[in-house]
Scaffold this active site. Structure first.
Site, mmCIF file in Angstrom:
data_model
loop_
_atom_site.group_PDB
_atom_site.id
_atom_site.type_symbol
_atom_site.label_atom_id
_atom_site.label_comp_id
_atom_site.label_asym_id
_atom_site.label_seq_id
_atom_site.Cartn_x
_atom_site.Cartn_y
_atom_site.Cartn_z
ATOM 1 N N SER A 258 63.287 48.301 74.464
ATOM 2 C CA SER A 258 62.049 47.710 75.011
ATOM 3 C C SER A 258 60.934 47.455 73.813
ATOM 4 C CB SER A 258 61.607 48.224 76.278
ATOM 5 O OG SER A 258 60.399 47.749 76.845
ATOM 6 N N ASP A 474 68.250 42.556 83.305
ATOM 7 C CA ASP A 474 66.576 42.558 82.992
ATOM 8 C C ASP A 474 66.068 41.430 82.696
ATOM 9 O OD1 ASP A 474 64.565 44.159 82.392
ATOM 10 O OD2 ASP A 474 65.073 43.707 80.018
ATOM 11 N N CYS A 477 63.008 41.855 79.136
ATOM 12 C CA CYS A 477 63.387 41.641 77.680
ATOM 13 C C CYS A 477 64.784 41.196 78.008
ATOM 14 C CB CYS A 477 63.343 43.006 76.988
ATOM 15 S SG CYS A 477 61.921 43.836 76.958
ATOM 16 N N HIS A 534 66.920 47.253 82.782
ATOM 17 C CA HIS A 534 66.235 47.568 81.580
ATOM 18 C C HIS A 534 66.610 48.947 81.036
ATOM 19 C CE1 HIS A 534 62.746 46.573 78.951
ATOM 20 N NE2 HIS A 534 62.357 47.871 79.078
#
Length: 711
Positions: A258, A474, A477, A534
């Protein structure tokens, strides 16, 4: 002298705080009970305080796996010429590899945020253990089959300063669980909320001026922290020399996640810069260690908005789960906002021009530059990323509505128990994220300062493996933006032009499952992981472990076979087109220590009214809604001072001669290597392969990892 002063200051803090010791105030065992305090053999300014936590605190597959928890402490002004007039006490949790710890790689796992703890990585993702309920008011830990200690020694680091268990100075304060804020000095709970949602205890100062506020400053701090740790624990330093009495270069595989998309490339570039200073005599070789990067792995990285931001509206409207989180009109409006004359793209470029001319060292001390870059982030968020919020879907998993109950937040209760805090010798209470630190990065516009792509191109030129890994559920990102970053890296690396011609090959995880697809040329790879949000290891633990291990060993990412990385080109389709049906959205679980992220408005109102029942940190409508865990849980779970009953019955003690080569199905060691690849129509149904022992990892290097956006 500076080290002794740091120690004296901490003792004085503890003396003061002990006068207020209550249930939420960690014991002064931080510097007493079974705590070892030493100066780093590499740098006498750096002090380490650590202990071996009792068995069961983090249950491992083998009882003989050593663990250390503690702090690496830096005195004020250690980062000079960077302004640093505060103490840095960085918390770490180290666990030995399951087999051949003396020759295994070292993984350093660092979560992102910025401002998020790496205990997320340990307990929710890739650590050797996970927290489970044993009974009412009783938690324990059980070993993970696919923890990354399966192939590596591993250390989880809370950074920057004041994140997780790390701190500058011990400060008594009040944690308001309803507002997710900490204030000092301690006070009584507001009349409008129950007392159990307002906890007094010991924390860091929450002073934004006592921590890093840019990725550059965080890089300097981590380099010093690694100097301290690796100097104090030379047995885990995978030196390139066979003479273990001498310290050679430290090969590190840096894994990030991330916001680690910012951290990873910058940290790696700083390591290389320090190496150059050592080689040219500008840093003393007898007082520093070379940190040589072997691999940089970025999971779900938010790396560069100049490349990735345009894919937010695209992914929201046109993803492989056929979810329309944005209408076509809203998608087009967001795309226009990115490209407009005063839009996101132009604002980012203005930020980078300002940084280049007025703050080239990225120290965040040029007010006008900070404002330009902060404005750029605001514009990009509000006009390009932000419209998705109205969909009510999770930023971290497009298939789920908010609040999402995954992954479990049970570990928050565990780490805030007096028993566990005493076991690991911590000085403060645990918080998952520090919003003050996160906001300090926002104030400098760190998010948009950039240059990470050119840094990764530079790493490739040095022979460093660069791997980008993205789950396909996700949003924050997303993998479309990650794929674009991979192509941008190749575009800046003339030797990597063949990357464009590489095809997407299946990532064969075991004999029945394909976990994703990978495009790879030489040392550059991009992986799309199926059915992962994520926190990839939380969603797909076996796939994440397999990909991780193939990266650090330098094998073929698709099958795990040995390859010549100077010429290897993956073979497959030109695009990653696999589609899937979205799973049903899960019912929320309201964790009291994570109210803002896990509780619905109705549940928040229940709490304020004093309704419901709190059992093991979870809000229930009725006490009968809680169900006791299965008896098999207690058999497999340990807790501080008590190993699980099943541990000695199922685990062989690791040694260089026996368990290292044990690949029985019931002993979770080794990594899968495929001998055939299923066709697309057989995805997830068939493949043949063998599980290899990791005893041969003697020549492999080290690893470092990081983490998520707001995690």
């Amino acid at each position: 002298m500076a080290a002794c002063l740091a120690l004296l200051t901490i003792l004085l803090h503890l003396s003061f705080l002990s006068k207020f010791a209550l249930g939420q105030y960690p014991s002064s065992s931080f510097l007493t009970g079974n705590i070892t305090t030493i100066q780093s053999p590499v740098d006498k300014d750096i002090v380490l305080h650590f202990k071996s936590p009792p068995v069961g605190t983090c249950t491992t597959v083998f009882p003989s796996q050593k663990q250390y928890t503690g702090y690496v402490s830096l005195p004020p002004h250690k980062l000079a010429p960077i302004q640093q007039n505060y103490y840095v006490n960085t918390f770490f949790w180290f666990i030995e590899a399951r087999t051949n710890a003396s020759t295994a790689p070292l993984t350093i796992f660092i979560n992102g945020g910025p401002g998020s703890s790496s205990m997320v990585g340990l307990f929710q993702e890739a650590g050797p253990c996970e927290v489970v309920e044993i009974a009412q008011n009783k938690f324990g830990t059980q070993a993970r089959d696919w923890g990354w200690d399966r192939s590596s020694n591993i250390i989880f680091i809370d950074q920057p300063n004041q994140v997780g268990f790390s701190f500058d100075k011990l400060t008594n304060g009040s944690l308001n669980l309803m507002a997710s804020t900490i204030a000092n000095p301690p006070s009584i709970a507001p009349a409008s909320q129950p007392a159990y949602t307002f906890l007094n205890g010991t924390f860091s100062s929450y002073d934004a001026n006592s921590s890093a506020n840019t990725t550059e400053i965080a890089a300097h701090t981590i380099w010093h922290m690694l100097q301290g740790f690796l100097g104090a624990f030379p047995q885990y330093n995978p030196s390139i020399t066979s003479n273990k009495t001498q310290s050679g270069p430290v090969g590190i595989n840096l894994f990030t996640e991330s916001y680690g998309g910012k951290y990873g490339p910058r940290f790696a570039a700083h390591f290389e810069s320090q190496n150059t200073l050592r080689q040219t005599g500008k840093l003393p070789k007898n007082k520093t260690l070379e940190i040589r990067l072997a691999s940089l792995g970025i999971m779900q990285g938010c790396i560069d908005d100049l490349v990735q931001a345009k894919f937010y509206p695209i992914f929201a409207n046109n993803n492989t789960y056929n979810i329309k989180a944005l209408s076509l009109v809203d998608q087009q409006n967001a795309a226009s906002s990115f490209l407009g004359a005063t839009g996101c793209q132009q604002q980012i470029q203005s930020c980078r021009n300002a940084v280049s001319s007025m703050d080239p060292d990225n120290e965040g001390d040029a007010i006008s530059v900070n404002q330009i870059c902060k404005d750029a982030q605001t514009v990009c968020y509000e006009s390009v990323l932000g419209p998705y919020i109205q969909s009510g879907r999770s930023l971290y998993d497009i298939t789920q509505m908010v609040p999402s109950p995954f992954p479990s937040s049970t570990y928050l209760e565990y780490l805030n128990s007096a028993e566990v805090q005493s076991a690991i010798g911590v000085a403060i209470n645990y918080t998952e994220s520090n919003s003050v630190i996160g906001n300090s990065f926002v104030q400098t516009g760190d998010y948009e300062r950039g240059d990470q792509i050119s840094q990764m191109s530079y790493l490739l030129s040095l022979g460093v493996r660069v791997a980008l890994i993205y789950g396909d559920r996700d949003y924050i990102c997303n993998w479309l933006g990650g794929e674009a970053v991979a192509f941008s890296i190749a575009a800046q690396s003339p030797a990597y032009a063949p990357f464009y011609a590489a095809g997407y090959a299946d990532i064969v995880v075991n004999s029945t499952y394909v976990g994703g697809v990978v495009r790879q040329y030489g040392n550059l790879s991009f992986s799309r992981i199926f059915a992962a949000g994520h926190l990839i290891p939380a969603y797909q633990p076996e796939t994440a472990f397999t990909v991780f291990t193939r990266i650090i060993t330098g094998t073929d990412m698709s099958l795990g076979e040995p390859i010549d990385l100077s010429t290897y080109l993956s073979n497959g389709t030109a695009n990653a087109t696999y589609t899937a049906k979205a799973p049903a959205s899960a019912e929320p679980t309201c964790w009291i220590r994570n109210i803002d992220n896990t509780c619905t408005n109705d549940q928040k109102n229940m709490i304020l009214r004093g309704d419901g029942y709190i059992i093991n940190g979870i809000l229930y409508d009725k006490s009968s809604d809680w169900h006791a865990p299965a008896s098999s849980i207690s058999v497999g779970a340990g807790y501080p001072g008590t190993r699980p009953p099943a541990m000695t019955a199922t685990a062989l003690p690791p040694s260089d001669t026996d368990s290292a080569s044990d690949t029985r199905p019931d002993v979770p060691t080794g990594v899968y290597v495929a001998t055939s690849t299923p066709s697309m129509s057989q995805k997830g149904t068939s493949a043949k392969g063998v599980a290899l022992s990791l005893g041969w990892l003697v020549s492999c290097s080290i690893v470092v990892m990081m983490a998520p956006e707001a995690f």
